[in-house]
Design an enzyme around this catalytic site. Structure first.
Site, PDB file in Angstrom:
ATOM      1  N   ARG A  61     -10.844 -67.090 -18.743  1.00 30.77           N
ATOM      2  CA  ARG A  61     -10.279 -67.114 -17.389  1.00 30.77           C
ATOM      3  C   ARG A  61      -8.859 -67.659 -17.352  1.00 30.77           C
ATOM      4  O   ARG A  61      -8.090 -67.334 -16.451  1.00 30.77           O
ATOM      5  CB  ARG A  61     -11.198 -67.892 -16.446  1.00 30.77           C
ATOM      6  CG  ARG A  61     -12.411 -67.090 -16.034  1.00 30.77           C
ATOM      7  CD  ARG A  61     -13.479 -67.960 -15.450  1.00 30.77           C
ATOM      8  NE  ARG A  61     -14.100 -68.772 -16.478  1.00 30.77           N
ATOM      9  CZ  ARG A  61     -15.014 -69.698 -16.253  1.00 30.77           C
ATOM     10  NH1 ARG A  61     -15.391 -69.960 -15.040  1.00 30.77           N
ATOM     11  NH2 ARG A  61     -15.534 -70.373 -17.254  1.00 30.77           N
ATOM     12  N   GLU A  98     -20.779 -81.055 -24.169  1.00 27.99           N
ATOM     13  CA  GLU A  98     -21.792 -82.033 -23.775  1.00 27.99           C
ATOM     14  C   GLU A  98     -22.955 -82.089 -24.778  1.00 27.99           C
ATOM     15  O   GLU A  98     -23.357 -83.153 -25.219  1.00 27.99           O
ATOM     16  CB  GLU A  98     -22.300 -81.679 -22.387  1.00 27.99           C
ATOM     17  CG  GLU A  98     -22.802 -82.889 -21.627  1.00 27.99           C
ATOM     18  CD  GLU A  98     -23.174 -82.518 -20.201  1.00 27.99           C
ATOM     19  OE1 GLU A  98     -22.716 -81.466 -19.713  1.00 27.99           O
ATOM     20  OE2 GLU A  98     -23.944 -83.278 -19.596  1.00 27.99           O
TER      21      GLU A  98
HETATM   22  P1  AMP Z   1     -13.634 -79.041 -20.221  1.00 28.19           P
HETATM   23  O1  AMP Z   1     -13.374 -78.797 -21.684  1.00 28.19           O
HETATM   24  O2  AMP Z   1     -14.755 -79.999 -19.997  1.00 28.19           O
HETATM   25  O3  AMP Z   1     -12.382 -79.448 -19.465  1.00 28.19           O
HETATM   26  O4  AMP Z   1     -14.175 -77.675 -19.625  1.00 28.19           O
HETATM   27  C1  AMP Z   1     -13.283 -76.729 -19.279  1.00 28.19           C
HETATM   28  C2  AMP Z   1     -13.856 -75.346 -19.305  1.00 28.19           C
HETATM   29  O5  AMP Z   1     -15.233 -75.261 -18.861  1.00 28.19           O
HETATM   30  C3  AMP Z   1     -13.020 -74.531 -18.381  1.00 28.19           C
HETATM   31  O6  AMP Z   1     -12.498 -73.457 -19.118  1.00 28.19           O
HETATM   32  C4  AMP Z   1     -13.939 -74.087 -17.266  1.00 28.19           C
HETATM   33  O7  AMP Z   1     -13.807 -72.704 -17.145  1.00 28.19           O
HETATM   34  C5  AMP Z   1     -15.353 -74.498 -17.675  1.00 28.19           C
HETATM   35  N1  AMP Z   1     -16.031 -75.364 -16.668  1.00 28.19           N
HETATM   36  C6  AMP Z   1     -16.437 -76.650 -16.852  1.00 28.19           C
HETATM   37  N2  AMP Z   1     -17.022 -77.173 -15.755  1.00 28.19           N
HETATM   38  C7  AMP Z   1     -16.973 -76.203 -14.821  1.00 28.19           C
HETATM   39  C8  AMP Z   1     -17.404 -76.116 -13.442  1.00 28.19           C
HETATM   40  N3  AMP Z   1     -18.011 -77.148 -12.805  1.00 28.19           N
HETATM   41  N4  AMP Z   1     -17.166 -74.967 -12.787  1.00 28.19           N
HETATM   42  C9  AMP Z   1     -16.556 -73.923 -13.419  1.00 28.19           C
HETATM   43  N5  AMP Z   1     -16.149 -73.933 -14.694  1.00 28.19           N
HETATM   44  C10 AMP Z   1     -16.341 -75.051 -15.406  1.00 28.19           C
END
Ligand code: AMP
Length: 176
Positions: A61, A98
């Site tokens: 995305r 996670e």
């Molecule tokens: P992070 O590495 O934890 O910052 O996760 C980022 C990626 O996970 C992004 O590319 C988002 O597209 C996806 N993501 C994580 N949490 C969500 C959420 N609550 N809603 C939508 N996409 C999420």
């Protein structure tokens, strides 16, 4: 630039992809040319005078916002992909999710040595993915002076994870 309430264009889906997660869906931005253009215009406005030489984006995305931005600024787009998708010589980085590990890659030849790369994604949650992506770009010889996300979840502490790089988002949400 016309103002627009971006929140109106973000679909919130409870319990996706699993129970307890509120999923912030940006496909509803893409479905509105007005909202999509608003996001790209804002990115251009924020970064046009910041001497950015290239934009990097995370599969999948992240590509959607970075691509029109790259065209507008006339700068290269550097795709950062999940392992196994890029055919050339790559740098890769494993990082923790996670409950699992993930791995991302970038083409070595795409990284502009000594240049300023804006790193972007659609949504910043823990910042783990962008942190790994920043390491790849820096390892490849680029500078990452700024990070951008259309949407941020600051309660998951991405600012700390991405410190000291400044992070800009267009909209933040305070709960999941
Ligand atoms: P992070 O590495 O934890 O910052 O996760 C980022 C990626 O996970 C992004 O590319 C988002 O597209 C996806 N993501 C994580 N949490 C969500 C959420 N609550 N809603 C939508 N996409 C999420």
């Amino acid at each position: 630039m016309a103002t627009l309430n971006l929140d109106d264009y973000i679909r919130k889906v409870p319990d996706f992809p699993k129970k307890g997660i509120l999923f912030y869906d940006i496909t509803s931005i893409l479905a509105s040319p007005q909202a999509f253009l608003y996001c790209v215009d804002r990115m251009v406005e924020i970064y046009k005078d910041k001497n950015i030489n290239a934009v990097a984006a995370i599969e999948a995305r992240g590509f959607l916002f970075a691509a029109p931005f790259a065209i507008r600024l006339g700068i290269p787009l550097i795709p950062i992909r999940k392992k196994g998708k890029l055919p050339g010589v790559t740098l890769s980085k494993k990082y923790d999710l996670e409950y699992a590990q993930a791995e991302i890659e970038v083409h070595c030849a795409d990284i502009p040595k000594g240049k300023r790369v804006l790193l972007t994604d659609d949504l910043i949650a823990t910042g783990g993915t962008l942190n790994a992506a920043r390491s790849l770009l820096v390892e490849g010889g680029a500078e990452v002076p700024e990070i951008f996300g259309v949407l941020g979840l600051p309660f998951l502490n991405y600012k700390k994870a991405l410190d000291p790089t400044p992070v800009t988002t267009l909209i933040d949400y305070q709960s999941e």
